[in-house]
Design a protein around this motif. Structure first.
Motif, mmCIF file in Angstrom:
data_model
loop_
_atom_site.group_PDB
_atom_site.id
_atom_site.type_symbol
_atom_site.label_atom_id
_atom_site.label_comp_id
_atom_site.label_asym_id
_atom_site.label_seq_id
_atom_site.Cartn_x
_atom_site.Cartn_y
_atom_site.Cartn_z
ATOM 1 N N TRP A 1 -6.306 -5.955 5.863
ATOM 2 C CA TRP A 1 -7.531 -6.338 5.150
ATOM 3 C C TRP A 1 -7.217 -6.681 3.694
ATOM 4 O O TRP A 1 -7.889 -7.518 3.095
ATOM 5 N N THR A 2 -6.217 -6.025 3.122
ATOM 6 C CA THR A 2 -5.941 -6.195 1.695
ATOM 7 C C THR A 2 -4.873 -7.257 1.425
ATOM 8 O O THR A 2 -4.408 -7.392 0.293
ATOM 9 N N ASN B 1 -7.626 3.733 8.730
ATOM 10 C CA ASN B 1 -7.628 2.645 9.699
ATOM 11 C C ASN B 1 -6.315 1.892 9.579
ATOM 12 O O ASN B 1 -5.925 1.495 8.474
ATOM 13 N N GLY C 1 -6.039 -1.465 7.595
ATOM 14 C CA GLY C 1 -6.251 -1.535 6.156
ATOM 15 C C GLY C 1 -5.232 -2.397 5.420
ATOM 16 O O GLY C 1 -5.610 -3.243 4.591
ATOM 17 N N THR D 1 -12.314 -4.380 1.944
ATOM 18 C CA THR D 1 -12.057 -3.267 2.847
ATOM 19 C C THR D 1 -13.322 -2.883 3.617
ATOM 20 O O THR D 1 -13.257 -2.584 4.810
ATOM 21 N N ALA E 1 -13.646 -3.209 7.655
ATOM 22 C CA ALA E 1 -14.129 -2.139 8.531
ATOM 23 C C ALA E 1 -15.330 -2.608 9.340
ATOM 24 O O ALA E 1 -15.488 -2.258 10.521
ATOM 25 N N GLU F 1 -8.176 2.928 -0.884
ATOM 26 C CA GLU F 1 -8.870 1.643 -0.859
ATOM 27 C C GLU F 1 -9.864 1.554 0.287
ATOM 28 O O GLU F 1 -10.785 0.747 0.255
ATOM 29 N N TRP F 2 -9.655 2.343 1.331
ATOM 30 C CA TRP F 2 -10.599 2.372 2.441
ATOM 31 C C TRP F 2 -10.686 3.797 2.985
ATOM 32 O O TRP F 2 -9.798 4.604 2.793
ATOM 33 N N SER F 3 -11.797 4.076 3.611
ATOM 34 C CA SER F 3 -12.024 5.392 4.205
ATOM 35 C C SER F 3 -13.104 5.236 5.276
ATOM 36 O O SER F 3 -14.099 4.549 5.039
ATOM 37 N N THR G 1 0.849 -1.183 0.000
ATOM 38 C CA THR G 1 0.000 0.000 0.000
ATOM 39 C C THR G 1 0.887 1.235 0.000
ATOM 40 O O THR G 1 1.899 1.275 0.703
#
Length: 426
Positions: free
Chosen positions: A78-79, A72, A75, A400, A404, A67-69, A46
């Protein structure tokens, strides 16, 4: 470039990666590699942008690809993707075990060996694995301090097996957690009376305090949790139902007469299969995905089953949630590809509340089927599919959003259990 990563953290704890001494505005690639309990290698990369002070904190900064919001620190976990295996490959965890993470950071365009790296651990605290008389195929995990705690029973979904890692995660938070292997293989069905006897045996176990149990289920396990709560209102108290059904559903087996729940399973009966009199329908439901090598997409199957059965049959299959003791917590993702758990969760909460039962609902935007703690730890990637019904089943959602949702679910479930069932933080 300096790298700061916590050396040891829990499986679901935050995982901040902090990088300093970077040129202001410079791009930093954060790479994570991990080997799961099955020996499979997972990795992710990332990219983040350093602030005006040349600093990156993955807990407060968004990745360049967004990729996420919101931000966090979990993240990058998660990926994670398996280096070999299908897109729905599951990150394997051992109960109470740990994993090692190799974290490397380097500036974009820097030489491959440049940057900084560190190997850190993610693990649960020590828990004990005990036998449970009268409950074959079950595993009990308790805090290692030997103090009796409120009992919680975990019921996984159609993937079957013992959700042992989830039970260890729950015991790590201060409960005595029983994991059951209950989902039937093929079409042999499950004896609900036998499970009720297992619950009675568990509540008398010396590691369990109090005379009532909490149940946590997901998918088909949420369905069973509600059936058990109706059948044993004096034994079952709080129920958490992740991605639940409000009716007794059918299995999408080739034999449309198959049933899941046998014996003393309450007043409801299974909803009839939509292809009961149609060989062509059975071929469509079972073999078309196999031929195309794609996963089963069951949302249409279950919607069609309700539609074709008619209102009278749906009413007969409805789980009488009004008869549970409660309280009740339901959760669902908006992108569930197995069935319309959002609508069914809302229906269950509404009917329970009308009956005077404390009922709570949580909706996870963008999440798929079955996302719910402790079955889904907050710090591991959520799979796209599961192995069930003799094939693979599409879960829906994106990783993602589901990651979350797992973080949020953990906070909500812990608060719910602590408020309604005691125990917890140790």
């Amino acid at each position: 470039m300096l790298l700061d990563v916590p050396p040891v953290t829990g499986i679901s704890d935050p995982f901040p990666v902090r990088v300093s001494d970077v040129p202001p505005g410079g791009a930093v690639r954060v790479s994570v590699r991990a080997t799961d309990a099955a020996g499979d290698l997972w990795s992710s990369t990332t990219e983040f942008t350093a602030d005006g002070d040349g600093y990156v904190d993955t807990g407060s900064a968004l990745p360049g690809a967004a990729e996420w919001s919101p931000a966090n620190s979990l993240g990058p976990l998660w990926t994670l993707r398996p280096d070999h295996g299908s897109s729905g490959h599951v990150f394997a965890l051992e109960p109470g075990g740990g994993i090692a993470l190799d974290v490397r950071v380097r500036a974009r365009g820097a030489a491959l060996g440049a940057g900084a790296s560190r190997t850190v651990g993610r693990r649960a605290r020590e828990v004990d694995d005990l036998p449970v008389p009268g409950a074959p195929g079950a595993r009990l995990f308790v805090p290692a301090d030997g103090v009796a705690r409120p009992g919680v029973v975990l019921l996984g979904g159609a993937e079957g097996g013992v959700p042992a890692a989830a039970a260890a995660e729950l015991a790590d938070q201060g409960w005595s957690a029983l994991a059951l292997d209950w989902f039937p293989g093929g079409s042999r069905g499950v004896d609900v009376g036998e499970i009720r006897r297992a619950l009675l045996s568990f509540v008398r176990h010396p590691s369990v305090s109090g005379d009532r149990l909490a149940l946590i289920g997901r998918g088909r396990g949420a369905e069973l949790a509600l059936i058990l709560a109706v059948a044993e209102p004096d034994l079952v108290g709080p129920v958490t139902a992740h991605s639940p059904s409000d009716i007794r559903t059918t299995d999408p087996h080739a034999d449309p007469t198959a049933t899941t729940y046998l014996g003393d399973a309450g007043p409801a009966r299974d909803l009839p299969a939509p292809e009961k009199d149609s060989a062509l329908g059975r071929l469509r439901a079972r073999f078309r995905p196999a031929v195309s090598r794609g996963p089963l997409e069951l949302a249409d199957y279950y919607a069609r089953a309700r539609r074709r059965a008619g209102e009278e049959a749906v009413a007969a299959a409805r789980i009488p949630v009004e008869r549970i003791r409660g309280p009740l917590l339901v959760s669902a993702g908006t992108d569930d590809a197995v069935w319309d758990s959002r609508t069914m969760a809302e229906t269950l909460a509404h009917r329970a509340a009308e009956a005077g039962i404390d009922a709570y609902g949580i909706v996870h935007q963008g999440a798929g089927h079955g996302v719910g703690w402790p079955f889904t730890p907050a710090g591991v990637p959520v799979p796209d599919t599961i192995a069930a019904y003799g094939g693979t089943v599409l879960l829906g959602g994106d990783r993602t959003s589901s990651g979350a949702a797992a973080v949020r679910s953990r906070d909500v479930v812990l608060e719910f259990l602590r408020e309604t069932h005691g125990g917890g933080a140790r």
